[in-house]
Design an enzyme around this catalytic site. Structure first.
Site, PDB file in Angstrom:
ATOM      1  CG  HIS A  92      19.664  58.691 -40.569  1.00  0.00           C
ATOM      2  ND1 HIS A  92      18.832  59.000 -39.515  1.00  0.00           N
ATOM      3  CD2 HIS A  92      19.118  59.293 -41.660  1.00  0.00           C
ATOM      4  CE1 HIS A  92      17.824  59.749 -39.956  1.00  0.00           C
ATOM      5  NE2 HIS A  92      17.975  59.936 -41.262  1.00  0.00           N
ATOM      6  CG  HIS A 152      13.593  62.692 -40.407  1.00  0.00           C
ATOM      7  ND1 HIS A 152      14.683  63.020 -39.645  1.00  0.00           N
ATOM      8  CD2 HIS A 152      14.055  61.843 -41.372  1.00  0.00           C
ATOM      9  CE1 HIS A 152      15.752  62.407 -40.127  1.00  0.00           C
ATOM     10  NE2 HIS A 152      15.404  61.682 -41.172  1.00  0.00           N
ATOM     11  CD  GLU A 169      11.483  60.206 -45.307  1.00  0.00           C
ATOM     12  OE1 GLU A 169      11.308  60.111 -44.092  1.00  0.00           O
ATOM     13  OE2 GLU A 169      12.350  59.540 -45.929  1.00  0.00           O
ATOM     14  CG  ASP A 198      19.449  56.246 -44.247  1.00  0.00           C
ATOM     15  OD1 ASP A 198      19.896  56.115 -43.099  1.00  0.00           O
ATOM     16  OD2 ASP A 198      18.353  56.787 -44.488  1.00  0.00           O
TER      17      ASP A 198
HETATM   18  N1  ADE Z   1      15.977  56.724 -40.393  1.00  0.00           N
HETATM   19  C1  ADE Z   1      16.962  56.559 -41.283  1.00  0.00           C
HETATM   20  N2  ADE Z   1      16.612  57.108 -42.457  1.00  0.00           N
HETATM   21  C2  ADE Z   1      15.387  57.653 -42.306  1.00  0.00           C
HETATM   22  C3  ADE Z   1      14.492  58.380 -43.130  1.00  0.00           C
HETATM   23  N3  ADE Z   1      14.778  58.664 -44.404  1.00  0.00           N
HETATM   24  N4  ADE Z   1      13.313  58.768 -42.627  1.00  0.00           N
HETATM   25  C4  ADE Z   1      12.997  58.475 -41.366  1.00  0.00           C
HETATM   26  N5  ADE Z   1      13.790  57.812 -40.536  1.00  0.00           N
HETATM   27  C5  ADE Z   1      14.985  57.407 -40.991  1.00  0.00           C
HETATM   28 ZN    ZN Z   2      16.709  60.838 -42.598  1.00  0.00          ZN
END
Ligand code: ADE
Ligand code: ZN
Length: 320
Positions: free
Chosen positions: A10, A188, A191, A270
């Protein structure tokens, strides 16, 4: 090592403490932190939401196209130094339009730098607009309308932000419309959310890749399907540790996933928040999981094959 691609990062997650303070000064903004050390002391997360709270708060310093350009250049410079030769970059339009920053300003800043990325950094790139799944579906529809109206040169759409309680099914129509426009689709899933969200992302949203996807391992039938259909999973090991998806890097299921035949890639998610770029992810995996040269090669090849680069570019990257 062969060249590799980063498919899950991101751009807002590349906004580190130094740049936050620099941009706040340039934009004459007051930060709610006493010092750089005070800000840095807040990078301790208990789950995805605790990270998202800081991530969204820090975006306040991004106001002009130059700010977005500086952020993008900072990421590309670091990624190129880490060996990334192709990057598919997420951005969160709603996180900026909701603060009053026009989408065109965000796009201008990011795209100006991506346009020179190949020449300046030897990196081909693509931009993916992510919808925030914890915001109303109507807002995602409005973002897609605006992206299409502006003829934004994005390669695809994604789905991110707080996962649990915000299932992919909510976004069926907006993804269908994006795909009908010829855009790639990723999301996503798995997770923090359950394996069922991975199935929904595939069956309801029609995604080509799953971002994260680590929780697929709880569902052997789903694993078989992901293997059979060669669905790429863009795994982010250091992110998983910092957001407590796994207890430690040594216990990360990356090798289990590789051994199961899943098409796994390694990514930073990130980089400014989770302890390093994709190069650091690989280095730490070599230390903690004793990842071998052969496994690193497989992960690098997977990243190129799973990318949305042109066949000619993929061939070029695989030959590097
Ligand atoms: N936005 C930025 N990083 C993220 C992540 N790991 N999971 C979900 N949304 C995100
Ligand atoms: Zn992500």
């Amino acid at each position: 090592m062969t060249a590799f691609a980063e498919l899950h990062m991101h751009i807002e997650g590349a906004l580190g403490p130094d740049l936050i303070f620099g941009l706040a000064e340039r934009n004459r903004m007051h930060l709610p932190y006493d010092s750089l050390a005070d800000l840095e002391s807040r990078y301790e997360f208990t789950d995805l939401q605790s990270f998202l709270d800081l991530y969204y708060a820090n975006l306040a310093v991004l106001r002009t196209a130059d700010d977005f350009a500086d952020l993008t250049r900072d990421y590309l410079r670091r990624a190129a130094a880490a060996g990334v030769r192709h990057a598919e970059i997420f951005f969160d339009p709603q996180a900026h339009t909701a603060r009053g920053v026009p989408l065109q300003v965000v796009l201008d800043g990011i795209l100006d730098v991506l346009a020179v990325s190949e020449h300046e950094f030897g990196m081909s790139t693509g931009l993916i607009a992510s919808f925030l799944r914890d915001q109303p579906v109507h807002d995602a529809e409005a973002v897609l309308d605006e992206l299409l109206r502006l003829r934004a040169p994005i390669i695809g759409v994604g789905l991110d932000s707080a996962e649990v309680g915000n299932p992919p099914t909510l976004f069926e129509d907006v993804f269908a419309r994006a795909r009908a426009e010829g855009l790639h689709a990723v999301a996503h899933a798995g997770e923090e959310g359950p394996p069922e969200y991975i199935r929904q992302a595939l069956d309801v949203l029609g995604v080509e890749r799953i971002d994260h996807g680590v929780r697929c391992l709880e569902d052997p039938e789903l694993v078989r399907r992901l293997v059979d259909e060669e669905i790429p999973l863009t795994v982010c090991p250091l992110s998983n540790v910092r957001l407590r998806v796994v207890d430690s890097l040594g216990q990360h299921p990356l090798r289990t996933m590789l051994d199961a035949g899943l098409k796994v890639t390694v990514n930073s998610d990130d980089p400014a928040y989770f302890g390093g770029d994709v190069g650091v992810n690989f280095a730490r995996l070599r230390e903690e999981l004793a990842l071998t040269d052969g496994e690193v090669e497989t992960l690098a090849r997977n990243s190129i094959e799973a990318s949305f680069a042109s066949p000619a570019r993929k061939e070029q990257l695989l030959a590097m």
